[in-house]
Design an enzyme around this catalytic site. Sequence first.
Site, PDB file in Angstrom:
ATOM      1  N   SER A 191      -5.824  -9.751   6.366  1.00 22.21           N
ATOM      2  CA  SER A 191      -5.288 -10.063   7.776  1.00 22.21           C
ATOM      3  C   SER A 191      -4.595 -11.581   7.796  1.00 22.21           C
ATOM      4  O   SER A 191      -4.745 -12.143   8.753  1.00 22.21           O
ATOM      5  CB  SER A 191      -6.325  -9.860   8.790  1.00 22.21           C
TER       6      SER A 191
ATOM      7  N   LYS B 121       0.716  -1.216   0.005  1.00 23.38           N
ATOM      8  CA  LYS B 121      -0.240   0.043  -0.067  1.00 23.38           C
ATOM      9  C   LYS B 121       0.889   1.070  -0.038  1.00 23.38           C
ATOM     10  O   LYS B 121       2.004   1.198  -0.663  1.00 23.38           O
ATOM     11  CB  LYS B 121      -0.880   0.078   1.190  1.00 23.38           C
TER      12      LYS B 121
HETATM   13  C1  PEP Z   1      -4.557  -6.089   1.458  1.00 21.12           C
HETATM   14  O1  PEP Z   1      -4.629  -4.696   1.360  1.00 21.12           O
HETATM   15  O2  PEP Z   1      -4.622  -6.439   0.258  1.00 21.12           O
HETATM   16  C2  PEP Z   1      -4.794  -6.810   2.495  1.00 21.12           C
HETATM   17  C3  PEP Z   1      -5.019  -8.019   2.640  1.00 21.12           C
HETATM   18  O3  PEP Z   1      -4.414  -6.104   3.998  1.00 21.12           O
HETATM   19  P1  PEP Z   1      -3.898  -7.021   5.176  1.00 21.12           P
HETATM   20  O4  PEP Z   1      -3.357  -8.280   5.117  1.00 21.12           O
HETATM   21  O5  PEP Z   1      -3.328  -5.890   6.075  1.00 21.12           O
HETATM   22  O6  PEP Z   1      -5.542  -6.922   5.671  1.00 21.12           O
END
Ligand code: PEP
Length: 257
Positions: free
Chosen positions: A217, A15
């Site tokens: 997550s 990100k």
């Molecule tokens: C994502 O942004 O694609 C994502 C799965 O984030 P996280 O693993 O932090 O939930």
Amino acid sequence: MNRKYRKTIIAGNWKMHKTATEAKAFAERLKGALPRAKRCSIVLCVPYVDIPAAVKLLKDSRVAVGAQNLHWESSGPFTGEISAGMLADLDVKYVIIGHSERRALFGETDHIINQKVHAALSAGLRPILCVGEDQDQRELGVTMEFISYQLKAALAGVTPEDMRRVVIAYEPIWAIGTGNTATPEQAGEVCGAIRSILRKLYGARIARSTTIQYGGSMNEANAEALLAQEDVDGGLIGGASLDPDKFLQIIHTANQD
Ligand code: PEP
């Protein structure tokens, strides 16, 4: 996962995190600690400005560099945008398309996502196409109707030949960045249902060989149980991909014999 029929792909989605200097330090740490056996593919989707440094440092490693977005046109008056050809020229191999943050915060419609999928494929990039329901849709029991619509819209006009290069990421919105990971059964059920939709759209062979990741997550503690599901062929990992040790642990898990 089922390595007999398809690739397991562990992809990090940074990100809007890490400067190019931080990306260099991460890449060096990662490169030095990768397992020898190549039972899974590894992708790091970094911010645009980190791409040259990441590509340079990871050049002779097994880690491919990905982007997190692209514009659907090949060039033109689109201030601030980046085309698929520009990414391919930098040796980018993958690009995330349709992430829920881009759909929600940047107004990306299914039509735009479809155009981006075509742009990526035309430039030789592999799209990581994100689909997933929100909390309300899950509670209302319309998860699969919604995902089926997202898939059909995003893949409209994509040929069976090109479909071989598409990766799907099932990312329930309620699980992204919340610590509220889907259970392995929930992830396995939806990834299996996505494969059934692909079977109807593209036939058994392509459906069987398409990599379908889970994202939301995923971390070093829950990766093993999620990846044990037959239809979960890897992960798209946000938060846990920012820490090289956590990301490496997930890679080691996916790489186990
Ligand atoms: C994502 O942004 O694609 C994502 C799965 O984030 P996280 O693993 O932090 O939930």
